[in-house]
Scaffold this active site. Structure first.
Site, PDB file in Angstrom:
ATOM      1  N   LYS A  78       0.853  -1.191   0.000  1.00  0.00           N
ATOM      2  CA  LYS A  78       0.000   0.000   0.000  1.00  0.00           C
ATOM      3  C   LYS A  78       0.885   1.235   0.000  1.00  0.00           C
ATOM      4  O   LYS A  78       1.892   1.274   0.719  1.00  0.00           O
ATOM      5  CB  LYS A  78      -0.900  -0.033   1.244  1.00  0.00           C
ATOM      6  CG  LYS A  78      -1.939   1.090   1.296  1.00  0.00           C
ATOM      7  CD  LYS A  78      -2.845   0.959   2.531  1.00  0.00           C
ATOM      8  CE  LYS A  78      -3.945   2.014   2.517  1.00  0.00           C
ATOM      9  NZ  LYS A  78      -4.861   1.903   3.675  1.00  0.00           N
ATOM     10  N   SER A 207     -10.030   2.192   2.772  1.00  0.00           N
ATOM     11  CA  SER A 207      -9.063   2.850   1.934  1.00  0.00           C
ATOM     12  C   SER A 207      -8.090   1.908   1.218  1.00  0.00           C
ATOM     13  O   SER A 207      -7.478   2.319   0.228  1.00  0.00           O
ATOM     14  CB  SER A 207      -8.246   3.830   2.767  1.00  0.00           C
ATOM     15  OG  SER A 207      -7.429   3.144   3.696  1.00  0.00           O
ATOM     16  N   SER A 231     -10.499   0.042   7.038  1.00  0.00           N
ATOM     17  CA  SER A 231      -9.827   0.121   5.739  1.00  0.00           C
ATOM     18  C   SER A 231      -9.133  -1.150   5.281  1.00  0.00           C
ATOM     19  O   SER A 231      -8.658  -1.207   4.150  1.00  0.00           O
ATOM     20  CB  SER A 231      -8.803   1.258   5.745  1.00  0.00           C
ATOM     21  OG  SER A 231      -9.456   2.491   5.618  1.00  0.00           O
TER      22      SER A 231
END
Lengths: 540, 95
Positions: A78, A207, A231
């Site tokens: 990420k 997210s 998330s």
């Protein structure tokens, strides 16, 4: 040869150990798959040369008999994790040219154990969002097809969006343009007009939408992710993957772009429960550079996978039966309880009376901490700078240009609730409510409950452009089942429980006692054994 | 509670975010939607409840008061938009 990208992490590990294929071959297969899936927008930066170098080094280590526990396993990271010498943007324009001179603790532990980085994954800007649509790189496309869509129809959509992005898109900062330009002729990601072309395709959640989409689309064998209000778990639920947010303090936050420091935790998203356990074992651990990281030994989480759940007590909290929840989700939840009952667990009703206040309290605590954490983006020390007539003007212009709408709004809410005269009414009250939320869980656990079973989300994946444009609260409601866990600092795992009538994945969530991730892995494996895995068919 | 346009401008200023006048009404509506949502917290009786300061029951650790890092000005200023001789450059702040 079989498609190496279709393997699970565990299967790939066995194949590498048996010398059926090499780490270089495994990396090559993924690099090819990533190139062919650029239209999904899951990766914001590909690092194929680095991946092949590291894979080669991994093969050499194995030949010398020095294989680590994740030796040769290709992962996506990420873009919130600082990676030394590799762009780390948090999917924000304000960090569009940031190349960290250091490596996050979590990723350094993955490399220590032999894993290979494929590239950086898209996410909501500064992890603020539940659909990956706030990313400065534009939305990520969920590899799960919308209900009743043909593959051709979806491909058409992607094509028109891609055509669009050749004429618009965010101009890369000059210093780093060459890195980004490998993606698209002009610009990179999807600009607002191209994103409109994607409407109807599904969001991968957020997210960590790049992480969940990349895992579901076989673009990596596992991904790092972060979870502040859901998330990791909500994107896992939307894509039919498995994700765990460990107990607060279990993973070091050092080198991860901060959103809300008392809630943020790193964790993995992977294809199976066992794969998640393997990644967690590497990611967890004490770090003197994060004073909130806990100094207790890391168990071998994989040893918990496959353990019997006979005699365990699993709580079903009545407050999670919310108004307007589709009956399919309720049915899935009860089916999950039945699976555990069949495996010998005791299912009991429990009560968490302050559940409904978790989300509103979160929307005070998280923005307050964000407003403070994001004060560092001032155009002076790193990141974007927009010149101004004086220093204040420079700050204001830089932040206005560099932050997206969602981030600006959260900073402003946070600034407001912390400002003189409002602190007690908002922030202090929210922190008191947080104590009550945590107490609810403590009381349930004190009665001998080992874990709690809930739905992961109040709905299946929705369409790109469908939610939150008029009222931000509409989007926030996605996190209603996951946010309590962050407020109480507990571990939470989401995994596929089944599909809805339209064939979309639905997730179940298991909430554990502090630092008892092991029970979650044991219980989750029982559900995975019965519910099965969900794999998206390639159409992009 | 809700905020008026003047308050929105003040918060933007405190947040060091330039907010064009045309964007004020939209931001005001969005902030008020969120403040309306969090209003339900007033229903909770928090009398005598301690505000949470640490989510895990642990004391914040102190490390040894020794230098562990430093002498690395080049790396520290590497990402600076403008720097000179390992200083960050900013517009003049003192007349």
């Amino acid at each position: 040869m079989t498609d190496l990208t279709a393997l699970t992490l565990d299967e790939a590990r066995n194949g590498l150990a048996a010398k059926t294929f090499t780490a270089v071959e495994l990396a090559q297969a993924h690099i090819k798959a990533i190139e062919a899936a650029r239209a999904l927008n899951a990766y914001v930066l590909e690092t194929p040369e680095k991946a092949l170098d590291r894979a080669k080094a991994s093969d050499a280590r194995r030949a010398k008999g020095e294989a680590g526990r994740l030796e040769g396993i290709p992962l996506g990271i990420k873009d919130l994790f600082a990676t030394e010498g590799v762009l780390t943007t948090a999917s924000s324009k304000i960090l569009g040219n940031f190349v960290p001179p250091y490596e996050s603790t979590v990723t350094s532990q993955l490399w220590r154990d032999g894993a290979v980085m494929l590239g950086k994954l898209n996410n909501d800007e500064f992890a603020m969002g539940s659909s990956n649509e706030t990313s400065a790189f534009g939305p990520v496309v969920n590899p799960v097809l919308p209900a009743n869509w043909s593959q051709e129809q979806a491909r058409e959509k992607l094509k028109s969006a891609c055509d669009r992005r050749e004429t618009e898109g965010w101009e890369a900062p000059a210093e780093t343009a060459d890195l980004y330009m490998k993606f698209a002729k002009r610009g990179y990601g999807y600009g607002p007009e191209a994103a409109k072309e994607l409407q109807g395709l599904l969001v991968p959640g957020g997210s960590s939408g790049g992480s969940s989409a990349a895992v579901a689309a076989n673009l990596c064998l596992g991904a790092t992710a972060t979870d502040t209000g859901g998330s990791i778990r909500q994107p896992a639920a939307f894509t039919g993957t498995v994700g765990i947010k460990p107990t607060y303090g279990r993973c070091s936050r050092w080198g991860i772009v901060a959103f809300a420091s008392s809630l943020d935790q790193a964790g993995p998203i992977a294809k199976t429960v066992k794969d998640c356990a393997a990644l967690m074992t590497s990611m967890a651990g004490h770090d003197p550079r994060d004073s909130t990281s806990v100094d207790i030994p890391v168990p071998d989480y994989e040893a918990a996978v496959g353990k019997s759940v006979k005699g365990l007590t699993i709580g079903i909290p009545k407050e999670y039966r919310v108004e307007g929840m589709p009956p399919e989700i309720e049915a899935l939840w009860m089916k999950g309880a039945d699976m555990l009952r069949a495996a010998g667990a005791n299912i009991v009703d429990v009560s968490l009376p302050h559940t409904k206040y978790a989300l509103p309290a979160y929307y005070i605590v998280a923005p307050a901490e964000a407003s403070s954490n994001l004060a560092r983006y001032d155009g002076v020390r790193y990141g974007l700078r927009v010149p101004g007539k004086d220093i204040i003007d420079l700050y204001e212009k830089t932040r206005a240009e560099g932050f997206g709408r969602e981030v600006k709004r959260r900073i402003m809410i946070g600034t407001y609730v912390l400002s003189a005269g409002y602190y007690d009414a908002y922030y202090l009250r929210a922190q008191k409510i947080r104590t009550l939320i945590k107490r609810d869980f403590e009381e349930v656990y004190a009665r001998g409950v080992h874990a709690i079973l809930t739905p992961a989300t109040p709905s299946a994946a929705f369409g790109i452009g469908e939610k939150g444009s008029a009222d931000p609260v509409e989007m926030y409601l996605n996190d209603i089942f996951t946010v309590t866990v962050n407020m109480a600092g507990l571990p939470g795992l989401a995994l596929p429980g089944g599909v809805d009538a339209k064939g979309l994945p639905l997730g179940l969530q298991l909430i554990g006692r502090p630092f008892d991730e092991e029970t979650l892995f044991s219980v989750a494996q029982v559900i995975e054994d019965q519910a099965g895995r969900i794999s998206a068919k390639r159409w992009w | 509670m809700s905020v008026d346009a003047a308050t929105v401008r003040r918060i933007a200023r405190l947040s060091r975010i330039a907010l064009p006048e045309a964007d004020v009404p939209v931001m005001q509506a969005e902030i008020n939607a969120i403040l309306g949502f969090v209003e339900q917290l007033e229903q909770v009786d928090v009398e005598g409840v301690e505000p949470m300061t640490s989510v895990t029951p642990m004391a914040l650790k102190m490390r040894e008061d020794v230098v562990t890092d430093g002498n690395d000005a080049a790396r520290v200023t590497k990402n600076a938009p403008q720097s000179e001789d390992h200083y960050f450059l900013v517009p003049k702040v003192v007349e």
